[in-house]
Structures are given as structure tokens and as C-alpha cells.
Design a protein around this motif. Structure first.
Motif, short mmCIF file in Angstrom:
data_model
loop_
_atom_site.label_atom_id
_atom_site.label_comp_id
_atom_site.label_asym_id
_atom_site.label_seq_id
_atom_site.Cartn_x
_atom_site.Cartn_y
_atom_site.Cartn_z
N VAL A 1 1.04 -0.84 0.04
CA VAL A 1 -0.22 -0.22 0.41
C VAL A 1 0.74 1.40 -0.02
O VAL A 1 1.89 1.49 0.65
CB VAL A 1 -0.72 -0.02 1.33
CG1 VAL A 1 -1.78 1.43 1.46
CG2 VAL A 1 -2.09 -1.07 1.00
N ALA A 2 0.50 2.30 -0.51
CA ALA A 2 0.90 3.21 -0.75
C ALA A 2 0.81 4.15 0.14
O ALA A 2 -0.79 4.73 -0.70
CB ALA A 2 0.94 3.90 -2.56
N TRP A 3 1.24 4.95 0.88
CA TRP A 3 0.40 5.57 1.95
C TRP A 3 -0.31 6.89 1.23
O TRP A 3 0.45 7.86 0.83
CB TRP A 3 0.72 5.93 3.01
CG TRP A 3 1.30 4.76 3.65
CD1 TRP A 3 0.77 3.30 3.56
CD2 TRP A 3 0.88 4.40 5.13
NE1 TRP A 3 1.68 2.52 5.16
CE2 TRP A 3 1.23 3.36 6.33
CE3 TRP A 3 0.68 5.62 6.58
CZ2 TRP A 3 1.27 2.77 7.51
CZ3 TRP A 3 0.86 5.73 7.92
CH2 TRP A 3 0.75 4.24 8.16
N GLN A 4 -1.53 7.17 2.16
CA GLN A 4 -1.70 8.80 1.63
C GLN A 4 -1.02 9.70 2.45
O GLN A 4 -0.50 10.86 1.09
CB GLN A 4 -3.31 9.11 1.92
CG GLN A 4 -3.24 10.40 1.17
CD GLN A 4 -5.22 10.90 2.16
OE1 GLN A 4 -5.76 10.26 2.83
NE2 GLN A 4 -5.55 12.02 1.26
N LYS B 1 7.41 12.77 -1.86
CA LYS B 1 6.98 11.89 -0.93
C LYS B 1 6.29 10.64 -2.01
O LYS B 1 5.84 9.20 -1.72
CB LYS B 1 5.80 12.02 -0.31
CG LYS B 1 6.52 13.07 0.86
CD LYS B 1 5.72 13.26 1.76
CE LYS B 1 6.11 14.47 3.09
NZ LYS B 1 4.66 15.09 3.98
N LYS B 2 5.38 11.20 -3.13
CA LYS B 2 4.31 10.44 -3.80
C LYS B 2 5.74 9.30 -4.32
O LYS B 2 5.78 7.96 -5.30
CB LYS B 2 3.97 10.80 -4.43
CG LYS B 2 2.69 11.39 -4.12
CD LYS B 2 2.08 11.15 -3.48
CE LYS B 2 0.55 12.01 -3.30
NZ LYS B 2 -0.20 11.71 -1.76
N ILE B 3 6.76 9.16 -5.29
CA ILE B 3 7.80 8.76 -5.79
C ILE B 3 8.33 8.05 -4.83
O ILE B 3 8.68 6.81 -5.05
CB ILE B 3 8.96 9.51 -5.84
CG1 ILE B 3 8.34 10.84 -7.67
CG2 ILE B 3 10.18 9.18 -6.97
CD1 ILE B 3 7.98 10.16 -8.31
N GLU C 1 3.80 11.85 -15.02
CA GLU C 1 5.43 10.75 -14.19
C GLU C 1 4.51 10.29 -13.72
O GLU C 1 5.07 8.49 -13.46
CB GLU C 1 5.97 11.75 -14.00
CG GLU C 1 7.53 12.04 -13.89
CD GLU C 1 8.28 13.00 -13.18
OE1 GLU C 1 8.76 13.52 -14.44
OE2 GLU C 1 8.05 13.79 -12.41
N VAL C 2 4.08 10.17 -13.27
CA VAL C 2 3.43 9.21 -11.79
C VAL C 2 2.37 8.23 -12.31
O VAL C 2 2.79 6.67 -12.69
CB VAL C 2 2.86 9.69 -10.70
CG1 VAL C 2 2.01 9.02 -10.05
CG2 VAL C 2 3.48 10.44 -10.04
#
Lengths: 237, 303
Positions: A85-88, A132-134, A164-165
């Protein structure tokens, strides 16, 4: 079926407050699924429940992963099965370098070159929203998952970063047959990912399911989530 | 530097035997007792005739770190050291002091009393490493005197605590001198008593104490940190504690004593437990509870 969430009701551990009711959906291997909903609708609670967050207690229902019930598994056991899981809002971990964590997770070189500039920095300390998203994506890739849940991976990103994401998700996950649940508030990223199924969640319930994300996005753009609250159509459309 | 690799120590003591004293140009290194006998002027720095320990007198500029190492290797050995380091005017010195136990269950005792004198304009960066086994008892009592315009950075690190540790550090900071103490200790099944004090005695003196303590497995840690300001000066205390499990107690007392109206002394203190969000985050990256906790604690102590 890779993930099957069956009639799931979830409460907050110490308050006995119901957060999710009767959630029912499934995701196949390599499939991209979108979960939309307004703030506070329960999207993050669902992601964290699948992740194994002990703050959320499953009162009823089952979560199956690769045919096995995983309700009782710890977060790390779920990671080993292939859930990531990628955290918000990922927390800061002062004094621990991102590179140090990635090395612990997977000793091989990070897959994303974009993450290299902040490998020597403390985890999430002083990173911009985009960084942070990367960082989240780089961590997920190092886990070699079968299913990823991306919680608001598009929030706070400008147009260029969003593209990009979107490209990273397509190239590194979807093309490699990793299933993706993309949780989003505004849905812009769906234009890059083209999900096969889209769910709308309001007040802890899935109120709408659709195969055409474009129709759903157009409706949301025109009427917002108010229309979803009023709408009685819940079957697939 | 690897704490076990002390081949380059200019002073090396194993149990109660001095194994090596290197010749270093511009520096005089002697057993403390020899210094007491040879240099009557230095007796004023000793509270009594020393029985053991080292005397280091830095007289000229050096371009490498001074390293001392005092180790326990034999069961039930008791060390009692009285150390004296003198740094002459305007010299810039880096020193590394290693005190350790080279095996588990030696039940050794290490008692060290030290005085470090920084003469006018001298600068000292002193890294002091302790590494003990659970059966050892350690008492360390150091006093630093920072003369006019001197600058001290004292970093004490002890991530492998003995069963009992008493650590006292007293610093006198004179006119325009600066002193900074950084003390990092991880207690495991340990009873630890700490006392630090900085005495700001000169105009424009500056002093700061940064204390980071983590405790687990029944540790009982108490710390009293004081700054006394008797001159127009600045001081700051920062005490942080991390309680890793339910069986541990940490008690921190920051104390500011100001007796000059132009002095400014401040403090921050906090004791907390391991952050649940951080723990879950690392577990969601595949680390188990123990691995995640260790990483968070190491990060807290390193930062």
C-alpha cells in the motif's frame, strides 16, 4: 481472482464505531481498479484494512487474497503474500534513511532512478508532496508486489508530475501484470491508467460500480458526489 | 571506526595492564601516576594521587585524532582510572576515547574519573564510546574546564549498556567559550543514573546539552541535567527519552539556574513511546514488529 473482499464490515478498534459496511468487490491479477469517493468516505480505511492496520477491526466478512482468507494476518505477513500500500500521508521516520529502508526490504538497486536523489534523506522528512509519492512508489516496487493499493497517489501533484507518476504505474506495475487499486479523490490520474472497473464509495459503502470510468468522471465533474448520494442505481452500468 | 579495532590507539590498556603508549610528536602521553611524579604542576588537577589512568598533554599542533582504549577482557576485573587531558592554547584536537568490554558476562567494573583542560582558544572534539556487557558496572565522572575562547564538543555514545551505569559530566565554560554535550544512551536491562551540568561562568559563554535516551527490558533511567548561568551567557538543554517497552522507566529532570539578568537559558524535554504510525508504516514495508522498532529507535538515537 487475486483479491476478493466479501461483505466486509469494519469498526474502529477502540470506539466500536462502524466505518465500512457490507463492502463487496474483487480484483483480478493485473487488473486496474479505481475507487473514488469524497473526503471521509472510507477509502483510506478500506486500504488500511486490507493492509492489516490493527486500528481497524473486521466485524463481519472476509478478505481473500489468492484464494486464502487473510483477515488474521499481520501487515508484514500480508506484504510477504504480495500486498503493498502507498500511503496517502506517509509518516516521517527521523534518523532512518530511505536508502536504509530500501536496502532492508530488498538489497538490490532501487528500480526507480527518480528516487536516487533522496535515498540519503530521512524517510519523508522535508520531502515535497511529489517526492513523497515517488518515494512511496519506489518502496512498493522494491516489495515485488502482486497487488498495490495507491491511496491518493495523485493528490497535490501538478500536471507534469501526475503524468510522470501515471507513467511509472503503467510501466512498472500494470505492464508487469501487478493488480492496481487506485484510490483517488478527483480522478484525473484515471485518464492515464484507464481502469477496467470503477467503484464509488460514500459513507463507508460502495454505492456505485461501473466499467466506463469516463462516464463516471463526466458525471462527477458535472454534478459532484451529490448525484451519487441521490442516485439509486447501484448495479453495474 | 570499529569499536573493536583499536590497533591505532596511542594509549591502550587491557584490564589493568597498559599494553601500549605510542610516541606522538608534540604530545606527551604517560600513565597518570608517572605524570604525578614527573610534573608536580599537574597535581592540582588531580583530587588525589592517581593509581591508574592516562595523562595526555597536547603541546603542539597535531593533524590526526588521539585515540585511547581501555578494555575489560578478564572476569571480575576492576579498573580504576584517573585521567587528565590538557590541551595547550589555540590547539585544535580531535580525540576518541573507547572504553569497552570485549566479552559477555565478565562482571567487570570500570571506574573512570577524568579532567579535561582546554586552555585559552583551544578546541576539542571528543568522541567517547562505551560498549559494555550486561554484567558490567560502570562509573564515569568527567569534568571539563573550558578557558577563554575555547570550544568543546563532547559526544558520548553508549548503545550497549552495562547492568549499572553512573555517568557524571560537569563542564565549566569561561569567557566567550563554548561547550556542547551530546549524550546518547540505549539502556537494556540497565539501571542508569546521569548527571550533567554546565556552568556558564564567563561573559558571552555558551553551553548546550543534548540528551537522547532510549530504554527497554526493565531499564530504569534517571537523568538530571543542569545549566547554571552566573554571567551574561546563553545555555540550552534538550532532553529526549524514548520508552521502548512497558517494563522501562525514564525520568528526566532539566534544571535551569540563572543568577545573572543578562543570561538566557532555555530547555526542552520530552519522553515518549515508539510512534504507532511509524511502526505500522515500516511493517507495511515487510519489517516485523521487532525489526521496525529497532529501526525507529536507532533513528531516534542517531538523529
Amino acid at each position: 481472482m487475486l483479491l476478493r473482499v466479501k461483505k466486509l464490515t469494519v469498526i474502529l478498534a477502540d470506539k466500536n464505531q462502524t466505518l465500512l459496511s457490507d463492502i463487496d468487490f474483487s480484483v483480478s491479477a493485473g487488473q486496474c481498479v479505481a475507487l473514488l469517493g469524497p473526503n471521509g468516505s472510507g477509502k483510506t480505511v478500506l486500504a488500511h484494512t486490507i493492509m492489516g492496520d490493527p486500528r481497524y477491526i473486521i466485524k463481519q466478512g472476509q478478505i481473500y487474497f489468492a484464494g486464502t482468507v487473510i483477515n488474521h494476518l499481520s501487515p508484514e505477513q500480508r506484504v510477504k503474500r504480495g500486498i503493498a500500500v502507498a500511503w496517502q500521508n506517509p509518516p516521517v521516520v527521523p534518523g532512518v534513511k530511505l536508502g536504509q529502508l530500501l536496502a532492508k526490504v530488498d538489497s538490490k538497486k532501487p528500480t526507480l532512478s527518480l528516487v536516487v536523489p533522496f535515498l540519503h534523506r530521512d524517510i519523508n522528512v522535508g520531502l515535497s508532496g511529489g517526492e513523497k509519492k515517488i518515494s512511496e512508489l519506489a518502496q512498493l516496487l522494491s516489495l515485488r508486489p502482486k497487488l498495490v493499493i495507491l491511496d491518493e497517489i495523485d493528490s497535490g501533484l501538478d500536471f507534469k508530475k501526475l503524468k510522470e507518476v501515471g507513467k511509472i504505474i503503467k510501466e512498472n506495475l500494470l505492464k508487469k501484470k501487478v493488480a492496481v487499486i487506485i484510490i483517488t479523490h478527483n480522478g484525473e490520474i484515471l485518464r492515464y491508467l484507464k481502469p477496467e472497473k470503477t467503484f464509488i464509495m460514500i459513507k463507508g459503502k460502495i454505492v456505485c460500480k461501473g466499467k466506463n470510468y469516463r462516464t463516471i468522471l463526466a458525471t462527477l465533474k458535472k454534478y459532484g458526489y451529490k448525484k451519487c448520494v441521490q442516485c439509486s442505481i447501484s448495479p453495474d452500468r | 571506526m570499529d569499536i573493536k579495532n583499536v590497533c591505532n590507539a596511542q594509549f591502550l590498556q587491557i584490564d589493568n595492564r597498559i599494553q601500549n603508549i605510542s610516541f606522538v610528536k608534540g604530545v606527551e602521553i604517560l600513565p597518570s601516576l608517572t605524570a604525578w611524579q614527573n610534573y608536580p604542576w599537574c597535581r592540582k588537577y588531580f583530587s588525589r594521587k592517581p593509581r591508574g589512568g592516562y595523562f595526555i598533554w597536547v603541546k603542539e599542533k597535531i593533524s590526526f585524532p588521539l585515540v585511547t582504549c581501555v578494555s575489560l577482557t578478564t572476569k571480575n576485573v576492576s579498573q580504576n582510572l584517573t585521567n587528565l587531558i590538557i590541551i595547550e592554547k589555540n590547539l585544535d584536537v580531535t580525540a576518541k576515547g573507547i572504553c569497552n568490554s570485549l566479552a559477555n558476562n565478565l562482571s567487570g567494573t570500570h571506574i573512570a574519573t577524568g579532567k579535561i583542560i582546554l586552555k585559552e582558544g583551544a578546541r576539542l572534539n571528543y568522541l567517547h564510546w562505551h560498549k559494555w556487557s550486561h554484567s558490567d558496572i560502570v562509573q564515569s565522572n568527567y569534568e571539563f574546564i573550558g578557558e577563554k575562547n575555547s570550544k568543546l564538543l563532547y559526544s558520548y555514545q553508549n548503545l550497549f549498556s552495562p547492568s549499572r551505569l553512573s555517568l557524571k559530566t560537569n563542564v565549566v565554560v569561561k569567557k566567550k567559550a563554548q561547550a556542547r554535550l551530546e549524550i546518547v544512551i540505549k539502556g537494556k536491562r540497565s539501571k542508569i543514573n546521569l548527571e550533567e551540568s554546565i556552568n556558564l561562568q564567563g561573559k558571552d559563554a555558551q553551553g548546550a546539552v543534548y540528551l537522547k535516551l532510549a530504554g527497554e527490558k526493565g531499564s530504569d533511567i534517571t537523568g538530571i541535567s543542569r545549566i547554571y548561568a552566573t554571567a551574561p551567557s546563553k545555555g540550552h538543554l534538550d532532553c529526549q527519552g524514548l520508552v521502548i517497552d512497558k517494563s522501562t522507566t525514564i525520568s528526566l529532570v532539566p534544571q535551569l539556574v540563572c543568577s545573572h539578568k543578562q543570561a538566557l537559558v532555555t530547555h526542552e524535554a520530552s519522553i515518549g513511546r515508539v510512534n504507532e504510525d511509524q511502526l505500522l508504516y515500516l511493517r507495511s514495508r515487510g519489517l516485523n514488529q521487532k525489526e521496525a522498532t529497532e529501526l525507529i529507535v536507532d533513528g531516534f538515537l542517531k538523529k
